[in-house]
Scaffold this motif. Structure first.
Motif, mmCIF file in Angstrom:
data_model
loop_
_atom_site.group_PDB
_atom_site.id
_atom_site.type_symbol
_atom_site.label_atom_id
_atom_site.label_comp_id
_atom_site.label_asym_id
_atom_site.label_seq_id
_atom_site.Cartn_x
_atom_site.Cartn_y
_atom_site.Cartn_z
ATOM 1 N N SER A 151 0.825 -1.214 0.000
ATOM 2 C CA SER A 151 0.000 0.000 0.000
ATOM 3 C C SER A 151 0.856 1.259 0.000
ATOM 4 O O SER A 151 1.784 1.395 0.809
ATOM 5 C CB SER A 151 -0.916 0.025 1.226
ATOM 6 N N GLU A 196 -9.850 4.848 6.887
ATOM 7 C CA GLU A 196 -10.684 4.161 5.901
ATOM 8 C C GLU A 196 -12.166 4.489 6.088
ATOM 9 O O GLU A 196 -12.640 4.736 7.194
ATOM 10 C CB GLU A 196 -10.467 2.652 6.003
ATOM 11 N N THR A 218 -6.506 0.643 -4.846
ATOM 12 C CA THR A 218 -7.846 0.621 -5.420
ATOM 13 C C THR A 218 -8.117 -0.763 -6.006
ATOM 14 O O THR A 218 -7.184 -1.555 -6.209
ATOM 15 C CB THR A 218 -7.968 1.663 -6.537
ATOM 16 N N PRO A 219 -9.375 -1.075 -6.304
ATOM 17 C CA PRO A 219 -9.664 -2.358 -6.953
ATOM 18 C C PRO A 219 -8.912 -2.548 -8.263
ATOM 19 O O PRO A 219 -8.533 -3.675 -8.603
ATOM 20 C CB PRO A 219 -11.179 -2.295 -7.169
ATOM 21 N N SER A 220 -8.670 -1.451 -8.980
ATOM 22 C CA SER A 220 -7.885 -1.561 -10.212
ATOM 23 C C SER A 220 -6.450 -1.980 -9.905
ATOM 24 O O SER A 220 -5.875 -2.826 -10.602
ATOM 25 C CB SER A 220 -7.899 -0.210 -10.949
ATOM 26 N N ASP A 221 -5.867 -1.402 -8.841
ATOM 27 C CA ASP A 221 -4.525 -1.813 -8.410
ATOM 28 C C ASP A 221 -4.517 -3.287 -7.999
ATOM 29 O O ASP A 221 -3.554 -4.023 -8.265
ATOM 30 C CB ASP A 221 -4.069 -0.980 -7.203
ATOM 31 N N GLU A 233 -8.453 7.560 0.054
ATOM 32 C CA GLU A 233 -7.923 8.211 -1.142
ATOM 33 C C GLU A 233 -6.399 8.134 -1.141
ATOM 34 O O GLU A 233 -5.748 8.409 -0.142
ATOM 35 C CB GLU A 233 -8.375 9.673 -1.185
ATOM 36 N N SER A 265 -10.322 -6.611 2.205
ATOM 37 C CA SER A 265 -10.069 -5.188 1.963
ATOM 38 C C SER A 265 -9.894 -4.470 3.291
ATOM 39 O O SER A 265 -10.263 -4.980 4.348
ATOM 40 C CB SER A 265 -11.215 -4.549 1.164
ATOM 41 N N HIS A 317 -8.842 -3.154 -1.550
ATOM 42 C CA HIS A 317 -9.262 -1.752 -1.521
ATOM 43 C C HIS A 317 -8.879 -1.208 -0.151
ATOM 44 O O HIS A 317 -9.289 -1.754 0.868
ATOM 45 C CB HIS A 317 -10.769 -1.664 -1.733
ATOM 46 N N ASP A 318 -8.115 -0.115 -0.131
ATOM 47 C CA ASP A 318 -7.761 0.484 1.160
ATOM 48 C C ASP A 318 -8.872 1.371 1.702
ATOM 49 O O ASP A 318 -8.824 1.776 2.872
ATOM 50 C CB ASP A 318 -6.471 1.312 1.023
ATOM 51 N N TRP A 319 -9.844 1.736 0.857
ATOM 52 C CA TRP A 319 -10.953 2.609 1.245
ATOM 53 C C TRP A 319 -10.461 3.973 1.718
ATOM 54 O O TRP A 319 -11.121 4.644 2.522
ATOM 55 C CB TRP A 319 -11.811 1.967 2.343
#
Length: 784
Positions: free
Chosen positions: A591, A674, A644-647, A640, A667, A636-638
């Motif tokens: 992360s 978060e 992300t889900p894409s990562d 900003e 997640s 997902h770290d939730w």
């Protein structure tokens, strides 16, 4: 009251007629910019439930609509040369023009004033109105005028669609999927009168652009769509009634959601209704349903609270509070369905076979479950279950029912699990000096007897310093190996469940109190030094400060992971999982929230994955080749700036390339900042996306609490296994209980417990019968 409805769509007209029907003394006017009995658009759809509601509120209107509507129960899929049909879904289709004409006629009968060809720009044009209904559509001028009050949230979605029609008639709600050289197109098709069908064509923006449709006029776009769906149209033409538009007729859907629904302008109360206040994607045919039910609910509130000008503020406040619950629920379902169609070309069309694609499509909104599908069309679902079971390697004799998908076997490497349920690793904080004792034997043994295919031990730490708390178990000393062997041997000797071990290092979240003494808080005394990717405090100002790992630290920790792995292999552990989630040591490298390194282990995602992949590679080499290995990640770290889900897809691809068999998709828990969005099966979309886009099997976790959840997830191909946690704390025999609850008797019970199997199954069947009887006759149910 003096009521003015600006906009003659379904919501404005239906509210006007309901209020006039309720109290003829109201002075009600509907202002519409179009000509009398003129409108644009093809057919609209709403559910049988909405139709039933309309019958209660105005039988006369409902009777006219019923004479004009087209009703169908079936959904048909055309996909990869196959045609699949499922029944029992219950939709009503009617031409938009016909619907509005019926509502207009009914308004005239009741004495509502209809004013046409007046383009009302503002509520202020009607200063004598007690109530102004702003039903002026998705581009509402009144909403824009009071934007600071209504606070609309308008989201423009990426897919392009064109709303067309055809004279080819379809006898089911039909979905077609066709692949072109640039990607997939889909069509949403439903008949709405005796000779016309709605034909909506949709595709992703990049596919639309690649075909040059941004430069195509309406005629060129229609010709293109006719070519794409030529096999199905069989010479039938597509047409548009949007001749008033210039240029392209392709649109982007806009999701509208308002924080406030009403406003007092100094003289009149103004309330938004229909598309002006909320929209829902056509993927579940809910726009007209929302509009009609808005009108019903606002009328209901005037009837209950009093239909006078003095009651308007109270009515509007209660109307929003009550209606917003249903609207948000439907918008969430529509959002799920919309997102499915937005990504299906890249995520599902190429990856799934037709039967599973159909199942995925039917359950896209997450409002239709496995057993609900059985109620709708048991024959179709039975055929699907047979297909799924055979695909899982089972032999299903002709005429024999297949097991529900959650009870099909799953094989990976040299291991076969008897079903798709695993007991998730759950920290118990009950070890002594890292030794798993009698508590763990009873805890894990009970759950191994409960019907799940595999039981995970809680995160087992690779060093004393890697423990979360002093009560966490380890696999770094001979006493640990002996203790775990006792448990593994017991599970293998007394159950048919497999035993899995999750190994990890707590990193910056180590040296804390037992959960019930203050979760995540440092020990009052006896703390040990902490390691992390970078210097950090997990709880700012509270936690100890973890130091950034040196290369020597990394070498030592990697060796510790290998030692633990070899010990697990020696005692017969069936499955190994590497913990790279939840802010623990390996997760802290992945992360960007916790990794601020400037060396080869920091910066890009590739660099941040370097050390976790080195550990995985070493562990995989030490682990027997015929035994599976999974990796748990925080998808997902939730937060900003976090993962992300894409990562997560890229993380999964990296571990797959290194030899991982499955990704365990959790997640969060990386940062206390978060803001997760909870809900049933709320983490399943991560498992789904990773499975399809990274091409690796997944384990779904998070708020999976019913057999229906597991069956829906596995059937749709959203994951390969489901890890169930808290329900197993409440009931060690959760899997056996859920099997009995859904009427599946094929799950074997431990021989010592078999006498209880029939009783549980009979009790659940009796409860079902009583519930069915109660639905028919409460008196008979009470007598029974």
């Amino acid at each position: 009251m003096n009521i003015v409805c600006i906009g003659g769509g379904p919501s404005g007209l239906y509210f006007a007629l309901l209020m006039k029907r309720h109290n003829p003394s109201h002075d009600i006017t509907v202002v519409e910019r179009n000509k009398p009995y003129d409108t644009f658009g093809w057919g609209v759809v709403f559910s049988d439930a909405t139709m039933d509601n309309m019958r209660q509120w105005d039988p006369e209107t409902a009777a006219e609509i019923q004479q004009a509507f087209n009703h169908w129960d079936d959904i048909e899929l055309g996909f990869k040369g196959e045609t699949i049909r499922s029944g029992g879904h219950g939709f009503v289709g009617i031409g938009r023009k016909k619907l509005l004409n019926i509502l207009q006629d009914r308004c005239v009968q009741l004495g509502v004033k209809l004013v046409f060809e007046v383009d009302a720009e503002s509520d202020l044009q009607y200063p004598d109105a007690d109530l102004v209904i702003a039903s002026d559509g998705i581009n509402s001028r009144i909403r824009s005028r009071y934007e600071a009050v209504f606070k609309p949230d308008v989201v423009v979605r990426p897919n392009r669609f064109i709303w067309l029609g055809t004279h080819k008639l379809y006898d089911a709600f039909t979905f077609l999927f066709e692949k072109t050289e640039h990607g997939w197109f889909q069509a949403h098709i439903y008949k709405f009168d005796e000779n016309t069908t709605t034909f909506i064509v949709e595709c992703p923006e990049h596919v639309w652009l690649a075909h040059g449709l941004d430069k195509a006029d309406q005629e060129q776009s229609i010709a293109f769509c006719e070519k794409v769906f030529a096999d199905n149209l069989q010479g039938a033409k597509l047409m548009t009634n949007a001749r008033h538009l210039r240029g392209s007729a392709w649109l982007n859907f806009q999701r509208v959601k308002c924080e406030e629904w009403s406003h007092f302008n100094g003289r009149s109360h103004v309330v938004l209704m229909g598309d002006a206040v909320h929209t829902a994607h056509f993927a579940i045919g809910s726009g007209t349903k929302l509009a009609i039910e808005d009108a019903i609910e606002l009328t209901r509130q005037f009837i209950e609270l009093g239909d006078s000008a003095e009651q308007i503020p109270k009515v509007l406040a209660r109307y929003q509070a009550l209606r917003n619950v249903d609207v948000l629920r439907l918008q969430n379902a529509a959002w799920n369905a919309m997102e499915w169609f937005e990504v299906c070309g890249e995520r599902y069309c190429d990856q799934l076979e037709a039967p599973q694609f159909m199942y995925s499509m039917l359950t896209r909104s997450q409002r239709i479950s496995h057993e609900n599908l059985r109620l709708r069309d048991a024959k179709w679902l039975g055929g699907f279950e047979s297909w799924f079971a055979k695909r899982a390697g089972m032999h299903i004799a002709d005429g024999k029912a297949a097991p529900p998908p959650m009870f099909t076997p799953y094989t990976v490497r040299g291991l076969t699990l008897k079903n798709r349920v695993v007991v998730s690793p759950m920290a118990q904080y009950s070890a002594v000096d890292g030794v798993a004792g009698d508590y763990h034997l009873v805890h894990l043994g009970a759950r191994a007897m409960g019907g799940a295919a595999m039981v995970f031990a809680e995160m087992t730490c690779v060093s004393p310093e890697g423990r979360i708390t002093p009560g966490c178990p380890g696999m770094y000393a001979p006493a640990h190996t002996v203790a775990w062997k006792r448990i593994v041997d017991w599970v293998h000797a007394n159950t048919d469940a497999k035993f899995a071990m999750q190994i990890g290092h707590a990193g910056a979240k180590a040296s804390t109190r037992l959960a019930w003494e203050g979760i995540d808080k440092p020990l009052a005394s006896g703390n040990w030094p902490l390691l992390s990717a970078s210097e950090q405090q997990y709880l700012p100002g509270v936690s100890q400060t973890a130091k950034a790992m040196t290369q020597a630290d990394m070498d030592l920790v990697l060796a510790q992971f290998v030692t633990s792995t070899k010990a697990a292999a020696e005692i017969g552990v069936d499955w190994l999982e590497l913990h790279c989630a939840h802010g623990y040591l390996l997760s802290s490298f992945i992360s960007p929230l916790t990794n601020q390194r400037t060396d080869q282990y920091g910066g890009s995602l590739e660099n941040r994955l370097r050390f976790p992949l080195q550990v995985f590679t070493a562990v995989r080499a030490a682990w027997p080749a015929d035994r599976p290995m999974s990796v748990r990640i925080s998808a997902h770290d939730w937060v900003e700036g976090g993962i992300t889900p894409s990562d997560a897809v890229e993380v999964a691809r990296a571990f797959k390339a290194a030899g991982a068999d499955l990704i365990d998709c959790s997640s969060g828990q990386v940062s206390k900042q978060e803001k997760p969005v909870y809900g049933r099966m709320f983490q399943t979309p991560f498992a789904d996306r990773i499975r399809q886009e990274a091409g690796i099997a997944t384990i779904a976790v998070g708020a999976i609490s019913e057999a229906d959840h597991v069956n829906s997830i596995i059937s749709a191909g959203r994951a390969d296994l489901c890890a169930v946690a808290r329900p197993h704390l409440a009931n060690p025999a959760w899997t056996m209980t859920e099997a009995a609850k859904i009427g599946y008797t094929g799950l074997a019970w431990p021989k010592q417990y078999v006498s209880g199997k029939g009783q549980m199954e009979a009790n659940f069947q009796r409860e079902k019968a009583q519930a069915a009887l109660a639905a028919q006759s409460p008196v008979r149910a009470a007598e029974a």
